[in-house]
Design an enzyme around this catalytic site. Sequence first.
Site, PDB file in Angstrom:
ATOM      1  N   LYS A  79      63.382 -76.247 -25.715  1.00 16.85           N
ATOM      2  CA  LYS A  79      62.856 -77.182 -26.802  1.00 16.85           C
ATOM      3  C   LYS A  79      61.579 -77.268 -26.393  1.00 16.85           C
ATOM      4  CE  LYS A  79      63.389 -81.462 -29.326  1.00 16.85           C
ATOM      5  NZ  LYS A  79      64.245 -82.691 -29.348  1.00 16.85           N
ATOM      6  N   SER A 154      65.895 -83.649 -34.041  1.00  9.09           N
ATOM      7  CA  SER A 154      64.655 -82.852 -33.968  1.00  9.09           C
ATOM      8  C   SER A 154      64.884 -81.829 -33.293  1.00  9.09           C
ATOM      9  CB  SER A 154      63.828 -84.094 -33.317  1.00  9.09           C
ATOM     10  OG  SER A 154      64.336 -84.119 -31.887  1.00  9.09           O
ATOM     11  N   SER A 178      69.196 -86.207 -31.926  1.00  9.78           N
ATOM     12  CA  SER A 178      68.660 -84.793 -31.900  1.00  9.78           C
ATOM     13  C   SER A 178      69.304 -83.620 -31.170  1.00  9.78           C
ATOM     14  CB  SER A 178      67.150 -84.976 -31.346  1.00  9.78           C
ATOM     15  OG  SER A 178      66.410 -85.907 -32.256  1.00  9.78           O
TER      16      SER A 178
HETATM   17  N1  GLN Z   1      66.511 -88.618 -36.235  1.00  8.42           N
HETATM   18  C1  GLN Z   1      66.392 -89.701 -35.356  1.00  8.42           C
HETATM   19  C2  GLN Z   1      64.918 -89.990 -35.317  1.00  8.42           C
HETATM   20  O1  GLN Z   1      63.993 -89.399 -36.227  1.00  8.42           O
HETATM   21  C3  GLN Z   1      66.475 -89.031 -33.807  1.00  8.42           C
HETATM   22  C4  GLN Z   1      65.512 -88.303 -33.305  1.00  8.42           C
HETATM   23  C5  GLN Z   1      65.705 -88.042 -31.808  1.00  8.42           C
HETATM   24  O2  GLN Z   1      66.920 -88.119 -31.091  1.00  8.42           O
HETATM   25  N2  GLN Z   1      64.913 -87.477 -31.189  1.00  8.42           N
HETATM   26  O3  GLN Z   1      64.153 -90.724 -34.553  1.00  8.42           O
END
Ligand code: GLN
Length: 492
Positions: A79, A154, A178
């Site tokens: 990532k 994400s 995410s």
């Molecule tokens: N969808 C969640 C957010 O927008 C989780 C994001 C994440 O785990 N980095 O914060």
Amino acid sequence: MTDLHRLSIRELSEGLAGAKFSSRELTEHYLKRIAKLDTQVKSYVTVTAEQALAQADAAYAAIKAGTATALTGVPIAHKDIFCTQGIKTTAGSKMLDNFISPYDATVVAKGKAAGLVTLGKVNMDEFAMGSTSENSFYGATANPWNLGHVPGGSSGGSAAAVAADLAPFATGTDTGGSIRQPASFCGLTGLKPSYGRVSRFGMIAYASSLDQGGPMARSAEDCAYLMNVMAGHDAKDSTSIEKDVDDYVANLNGTLVQGLRIGIPKQYFNVAGLDADVKARVEESLKKLEDMGATLVEIDLNMTEAYVPTYYLIAPAEASSNLSRYDGVRYGYRAENPVDLMDLYKRSRSEGFGAEVQRRILIGTYALSAGYYDAYYVKAQKVRRLIQQDFLKAFESVDVIAAPSAPTTAYKIGANLSPVEMYLGDIYTIAVNLAGLPAINAPVGFDKDNLPVGLQLIGNYWSESQLLSVVHQYQQATDWHTKRAAIAEENA
Ligand code: GLN
């Protein structure tokens, strides 16, 4: 060999060790697939072909010399939130479009030490804020199961790359879902470890008390191989735990489904917005686990309604603090021709950050400001403790807790949900981060549009082996994790 991308991590490990194919062959195979198919999937921000081939040759030498680990010569995608020395690390942001880290994240360094071959860096929502990967400066990534849909976020680039067989496995990070939600949207297995199990050093910070790296792959077994590399104490991360790591591969059959008590939170299955197909597939998977000998126990998680507001105060508050370092002076994007220092700060940040990141900085700064700190931030911290206690009470009577990973399957690209609609989609994942617990997503079937559905299993602290083991046994008895998207079937 034209089907190297079909092999599991264990098969790759054995094939490389037995010289059935070389790491260079395998790496070239993946690079060819990326060149041909990623124009449609758009999962990679940076492909590091030259470095990958050099690492592949070093792996070959290590295997010959007898100094290889189980993963020497196996390719991986990281990532783009993990710092990679000498290679651009963007976090999906214009702010870091020119950022080349002088050091490797611990997770990347451990991967190198284990002999992994880095294929490249994969797309993500800007600074890991989002659920679709559309918030990336580099544009949207497609879901391999239906290119008109998002892969989730994400860690959407990680999920899409693995689901399209453009990498055998990938690293992800999970601050509020995410790893689990994109794994769910793309039909993969993804593990969010307990807070402190994996080093955060060199992992670009979003919300530091919630952030945790973990593996994303096709199966629990594949995830276990990567956990063996990622997990462990790191003196460079003061929140990483000094606790022995398990051998996650050796433990894959360590917990029996027979006799396992699975908690089913009443509140979770009555959530407005829970898609009927998702509910049906999750319930079928629980029935299967019951047939395999598990006991389903109805439990209460009374704080469910507080999850979204609590997370969306704490995460933005921490983000506003973490992201204050991007000031246009030290590193990252700098606005041109500033008239004075204030203009430099303002324009660098408004030009360098996207809309969602700016929204969260504003919310977080507001929640932390003198007049509102007690009313919002401190209150949210108190509720956070209650959420954690809710889980700990549940674990007095059950071994794991089951839930969907997301209330829906993958959204259409460009669906343009409002921020609140988007945030509500995080209902099943964010409490786990607030409590610091481990949780895993496993694919359990498809909805009427042939988009994957995921089951989430939440464990008590440091129960990663148990979660991987339960999913591994489920995967021995079912074949959802072996299904491939059409694009993954294509040969390069
Ligand atoms: N969808 C969640 C957010 O927008 C989780 C994001 C994440 O785990 N980095 O914060």
